[in-house]
Design a protein around this motif. Structure first.
Motif, PDB file in Angstrom:
ATOM      1  N   SER A 180       8.059  -5.696  10.294  1.00  0.00           N
ATOM      2  CA  SER A 180       7.737  -4.233  10.030  1.00  0.00           C
ATOM      3  C   SER A 180       7.129  -4.195   8.561  1.00  0.00           C
ATOM      4  CB  SER A 180       8.756  -3.891   9.697  1.00  0.00           C
ATOM      5  OG  SER A 180       9.497  -3.146  10.864  1.00  0.00           O
ATOM      6  N   ILE A 181       5.929  -3.649   8.717  1.00  0.00           N
ATOM      7  CA  ILE A 181       4.949  -3.496   7.550  1.00  0.00           C
ATOM      8  C   ILE A 181       4.643  -1.614   7.343  1.00  0.00           C
ATOM      9  CG2 ILE A 181       2.667  -3.910   6.907  1.00  0.00           C
ATOM     10  CD1 ILE A 181       2.209  -6.161   8.719  1.00  0.00           C
ATOM     11  N   TYR A 182       5.206  -1.753   6.311  1.00  0.00           N
ATOM     12  CA  TYR A 182       4.537  -0.979   5.496  1.00  0.00           C
ATOM     13  C   TYR A 182       3.537  -0.123   4.860  1.00  0.00           C
ATOM     14  CZ  TYR A 182       9.844   0.234   8.097  1.00  0.00           C
ATOM     15  OH  TYR A 182      10.616  -0.490   8.406  1.00  0.00           O
ATOM     16  N   ILE A 183       3.427   0.280   5.029  1.00  0.00           N
ATOM     17  CA  ILE A 183       2.449   1.188   3.936  1.00  0.00           C
ATOM     18  C   ILE A 183       2.757   2.124   3.634  1.00  0.00           C
ATOM     19  CG2 ILE A 183      -0.287   2.639   3.419  1.00  0.00           C
ATOM     20  CD1 ILE A 183      -0.282  -0.658   4.459  1.00  0.00           C
ATOM     21  N   VAL A 184       2.413   2.506   1.671  1.00  0.00           N
ATOM     22  CA  VAL A 184       3.307   2.756   1.232  1.00  0.00           C
ATOM     23  C   VAL A 184       2.330   3.357  -0.411  1.00  0.00           C
ATOM     24  CG1 VAL A 184       5.851   1.930   0.286  1.00  0.00           C
ATOM     25  CG2 VAL A 184       4.046   0.602  -1.297  1.00  0.00           C
ATOM     26  N   ALA A 185       2.093   4.928  -0.063  1.00  0.00           N
ATOM     27  CA  ALA A 185       0.487   5.342  -0.358  1.00  0.00           C
ATOM     28  C   ALA A 185       0.865   6.615  -0.623  1.00  0.00           C
ATOM     29  CB  ALA A 185      -0.586   5.008   1.086  1.00  0.00           C
ATOM     30  N   ASP A 186       0.770   7.537  -1.808  1.00  0.00           N
ATOM     31  CA  ASP A 186       0.392   9.017  -2.327  1.00  0.00           C
ATOM     32  C   ASP A 186      -0.416   9.380  -2.052  1.00  0.00           C
ATOM     33  OD1 ASP A 186      -1.888   9.741  -4.058  1.00  0.00           O
ATOM     34  OD2 ASP A 186      -0.797   8.001  -4.820  1.00  0.00           O
ATOM     35  N   HIS A 187      -0.445  11.201  -1.227  1.00  0.00           N
ATOM     36  CA  HIS A 187      -0.929  11.314  -0.614  1.00  0.00           C
ATOM     37  C   HIS A 187      -2.420  11.553  -0.418  1.00  0.00           C
ATOM     38  CE1 HIS A 187      -0.829  14.518  -3.664  1.00  0.00           C
ATOM     39  NE2 HIS A 187      -2.058  15.119  -3.217  1.00  0.00           N
ATOM     40  N   THR A 188      -3.098  11.623  -2.043  1.00  0.00           N
ATOM     41  CA  THR A 188      -4.681  11.117  -2.738  1.00  0.00           C
ATOM     42  C   THR A 188      -5.300   9.775  -1.772  1.00  0.00           C
ATOM     43  OG1 THR A 188      -4.126   9.683  -4.716  1.00  0.00           O
ATOM     44  CG2 THR A 188      -4.021  12.068  -4.552  1.00  0.00           C
ATOM     45  N   LYS A 189      -4.576   8.992  -1.411  1.00  0.00           N
ATOM     46  CA  LYS A 189      -4.383   7.343  -0.871  1.00  0.00           C
ATOM     47  C   LYS A 189      -5.081   8.099   0.881  1.00  0.00           C
ATOM     48  CE  LYS A 189      -3.788   5.172  -4.350  1.00  0.00           C
ATOM     49  NZ  LYS A 189      -3.106   3.962  -4.163  1.00  0.00           N
ATOM     50  N   PHE A 190      -5.170   8.885   1.227  1.00  0.00           N
ATOM     51  CA  PHE A 190      -5.636   9.150   2.774  1.00  0.00           C
ATOM     52  C   PHE A 190      -6.722   9.579   2.885  1.00  0.00           C
ATOM     53  CE2 PHE A 190      -0.856   9.114   3.424  1.00  0.00           C
ATOM     54  CZ  PHE A 190      -0.541   9.431   4.953  1.00  0.00           C
ATOM     55  N   ALA A 191      -7.866   9.258   3.959  1.00  0.00           N
ATOM     56  CA  ALA A 191      -9.002   9.539   4.242  1.00  0.00           C
ATOM     57  C   ALA A 191      -9.842   8.642   3.246  1.00  0.00           C
ATOM     58  CB  ALA A 191      -9.075  10.929   4.631  1.00  0.00           C
ATOM     59  N   THR A 192      -9.561   7.470   2.671  1.00  0.00           N
ATOM     60  CA  THR A 192     -10.372   7.352   0.838  1.00  0.00           C
ATOM     61  C   THR A 192     -10.914   5.787   2.001  1.00  0.00           C
ATOM     62  OG1 THR A 192      -8.875   7.968  -0.269  1.00  0.00           O
ATOM     63  CG2 THR A 192      -9.934   6.227  -0.740  1.00  0.00           C
ATOM     64  N   VAL A 193     -12.172   5.525   1.294  1.00  0.00           N
ATOM     65  CA  VAL A 193     -12.585   4.401   2.517  1.00  0.00           C
ATOM     66  C   VAL A 193     -13.413   2.835   0.745  1.00  0.00           C
ATOM     67  CG1 VAL A 193     -13.843   2.755   3.498  1.00  0.00           C
ATOM     68  CG2 VAL A 193     -12.930   5.435   3.731  1.00  0.00           C
ATOM     69  N   SER A 194     -12.307   1.983   0.736  1.00  0.00           N
ATOM     70  CA  SER A 194     -12.740   1.130  -0.801  1.00  0.00           C
ATOM     71  C   SER A 194     -13.456   0.201  -0.035  1.00  0.00           C
ATOM     72  CB  SER A 194     -11.392   0.862  -1.383  1.00  0.00           C
ATOM     73  OG  SER A 194     -10.909   1.533  -1.816  1.00  0.00           O
ATOM     74  N   ALA A 195     -13.527  -0.607  -1.053  1.00  0.00           N
ATOM     75  CA  ALA A 195     -15.127  -1.616  -0.345  1.00  0.00           C
ATOM     76  C   ALA A 195     -14.664  -2.598   0.503  1.00  0.00           C
ATOM     77  CB  ALA A 195     -15.442  -2.471  -1.561  1.00  0.00           C
ATOM     78  N   PHE A 196     -13.361  -3.026   0.505  1.00  0.00           N
ATOM     79  CA  PHE A 196     -12.458  -4.594   1.230  1.00  0.00           C
ATOM     80  C   PHE A 196     -11.658  -4.235   2.225  1.00  0.00           C
ATOM     81  CE2 PHE A 196     -14.723  -5.702  -2.968  1.00  0.00           C
ATOM     82  CZ  PHE A 196     -15.073  -6.746  -2.354  1.00  0.00           C
ATOM     83  N   ASN A 197     -11.462  -4.693   3.527  1.00  0.00           N
ATOM     84  CA  ASN A 197     -10.461  -4.071   4.245  1.00  0.00           C
ATOM     85  C   ASN A 197      -9.590  -5.451   4.184  1.00  0.00           C
ATOM     86  OD1 ASN A 197     -11.973  -2.255   5.621  1.00  0.00           O
ATOM     87  ND2 ASN A 197     -13.583  -3.875   7.111  1.00  0.00           N
ATOM     88  N   CYS A 198      -8.074  -4.407   5.183  1.00  0.00           N
ATOM     89  CA  CYS A 198      -7.580  -5.022   4.579  1.00  0.00           C
ATOM     90  C   CYS A 198      -6.534  -5.513   5.998  1.00  0.00           C
ATOM     91  CB  CYS A 198      -5.948  -4.681   4.023  1.00  0.00           C
ATOM     92  SG  CYS A 198      -4.561  -5.333   4.198  1.00  0.00           S
ATOM     93  N   ILE A 199      -6.089  -4.091   7.279  1.00  0.00           N
ATOM     94  CA  ILE A 199      -5.685  -4.353   7.852  1.00  0.00           C
ATOM     95  C   ILE A 199      -6.271  -3.137   8.452  1.00  0.00           C
ATOM     96  CG2 ILE A 199      -4.256  -6.234   8.033  1.00  0.00           C
ATOM     97  CD1 ILE A 199      -1.652  -3.994   7.558  1.00  0.00           C
ATOM     98  N   PRO A 200      -6.562  -3.036   9.971  1.00  0.00           N
ATOM     99  CA  PRO A 200      -6.025  -1.722  10.747  1.00  0.00           C
ATOM    100  C   PRO A 200      -4.937  -0.715  10.604  1.00  0.00           C
ATOM    101  CG  PRO A 200      -6.273  -3.362  12.169  1.00  0.00           C
ATOM    102  CD  PRO A 200      -6.329  -3.930  10.743  1.00  0.00           C
ATOM    103  N   VAL A 201      -5.377   0.602  10.571  1.00  0.00           N
ATOM    104  CA  VAL A 201      -4.413   1.690  11.198  1.00  0.00           C
ATOM    105  C   VAL A 201      -3.045   0.797  12.502  1.00  0.00           C
ATOM    106  CG1 VAL A 201      -4.280   2.650   9.879  1.00  0.00           C
ATOM    107  CG2 VAL A 201      -5.528   3.316  11.940  1.00  0.00           C
ATOM    108  N   GLU A 202      -3.420   0.563  13.475  1.00  0.00           N
ATOM    109  CA  GLU A 202      -3.193   0.093  14.262  1.00  0.00           C
ATOM    110  C   GLU A 202      -1.405  -1.182  14.500  1.00  0.00           C
ATOM    111  OE1 GLU A 202      -6.684   1.987  15.496  1.00  0.00           O
ATOM    112  OE2 GLU A 202      -5.963  -0.005  14.392  1.00  0.00           O
ATOM    113  N   ARG A 203      -1.825  -1.632  12.826  1.00  0.00           N
ATOM    114  CA  ARG A 203      -0.576  -2.918  12.516  1.00  0.00           C
ATOM    115  C   ARG A 203      -0.445  -2.878  11.656  1.00  0.00           C
ATOM    116  NH1 ARG A 203       2.525  -6.008  12.667  1.00  0.00           N
ATOM    117  NH2 ARG A 203       1.990  -8.277  11.465  1.00  0.00           N
ATOM    118  N   VAL A 204      -0.280  -1.396  10.809  1.00  0.00           N
ATOM    119  CA  VAL A 204       0.665  -0.406  10.368  1.00  0.00           C
ATOM    120  C   VAL A 204       2.459  -0.559  11.449  1.00  0.00           C
ATOM    121  CG1 VAL A 204       1.388   0.918   8.730  1.00  0.00           C
ATOM    122  CG2 VAL A 204      -0.771  -0.070   8.436  1.00  0.00           C
TER     123      VAL A 204
END
Length: 260
Positions: free
Chosen positions: A209-233
């Motif tokens: 299992s891959i879990y993203i731990v992120a406060d609500h301000t991280k949603f709909a935010t885009v930074s410069a470098f990709n990691c994994i798609p949401v489908e992988r989470v």
């Protein structure tokens, strides 16, 4: 009679409305901007193509772009109470015999702090590039594997070719990743390429299992470098501060959202 607005004026107002709220419905935009559904639909389509907003079911959310890397010191106290709840929920998912990847970040460090106080589980292995986690777990019974590499002051972590080389020797059954942004279209993103590379490698070496731990301000935010798609989470653990409509739209893409 209200003054007829130019498209530029209307779209400027639309952005201002979205900056005040996490989500705005199309019907509310029609009412507040005194415009037809077809006009608002065209505006949203144009603005989404420009990367300004993200259209979601029933309305839109503001697409935030963060290209300047936040420092660890600046991030540590931001939304602290929310991060503590996230950390507690994440720590509850850790079981005996787990082998866990933790990347850099203040929220993953808080998970380690919670883990350090648990006496009900044993035989835990933690593999990490996070200096704060190393300091937190060094005097516990957790088997701690420290990834070497170049020290990055901004993220208080280790990164680079040596980190990636060391990481390639390990597999985990659970992975907890802090991110700079999570977006339906662009997935999980980071402001620093080296942090994105390490996090992506951890996800790739996770057979579980891959879990993203992120406060609500991280949603709909885009930074410069990709990691994994949401489908992988497997799931995102976030605070109850997240707007329900925003949460529903991510869940509509098959992503489990755990709000705490």
């Amino acid at each position: 009679m209200s003054k007829k607005r130019t498209p530029e004026e209307r779209r400027t107002m639309l952005i201002a409305i979205l900056e005040q709220k996490q989500f705005v419905s199309s019907s509310e935009l029609c009412e507040r901007l005194e415009s037809s559904e077809s006009t608002i639909r065209r505006d949203l389509e144009l603005m989404e193509n420009k990367g300004q907003i993200e259209r979601v079911h029933g309305g839109a959310i503001l697409s935030k772009h963060i290209f300047e890397e936040p420092s660890f010191i600046q991030s540590k106290d931001m939304n602290y109470e929310e991060k503590m709840r996230i950390a507690e929920a994440a720590c509850s998912l850790i079981k005996a015999n787990d082998v866990i990847f933790f990347n850099h970040g203040t929220t993953t460090e808080l998970i380690a702090e919670k883990l350090a106080t648990r006496t009900d589980i044993e035989k835990i292995t933690v593999i990490t590039s996070n200096i704060g986690i190393i300091n937190t777990l060094i005097h516990t019974d957790v088997q701690l594997i420290c990834l070497g590499g170049k020290f990055r002051r901004n993220s208080f972590s280790l990164a680079g070719s040596l980190t990636l080389s060391n990481l390639s020797h390990f597999n985990a059954n659970k992975c907890f990743l802090g991110v700079d942004g999570i977006n339906i279209r662009y997935g999980c993103t980071f402001s620093a390429e080296s942090d994105a590379e390490v996090s992506k490698a951890m996800a790739g070496q996770t057979h579980g299992s891959i879990y993203i731990v992120a406060d609500h301000t991280k949603f709909a935010t885009v930074s410069a470098f990709n990691c994994i798609p949401v489908e992988r989470v497997d799931a995102v653990i976030t605070g109850c501060e997240l707007n329900n409509e925003v949460s529903s739209n991510f869940e509509g893409k098959g992503l489990e959202i755990k709000t705490v």
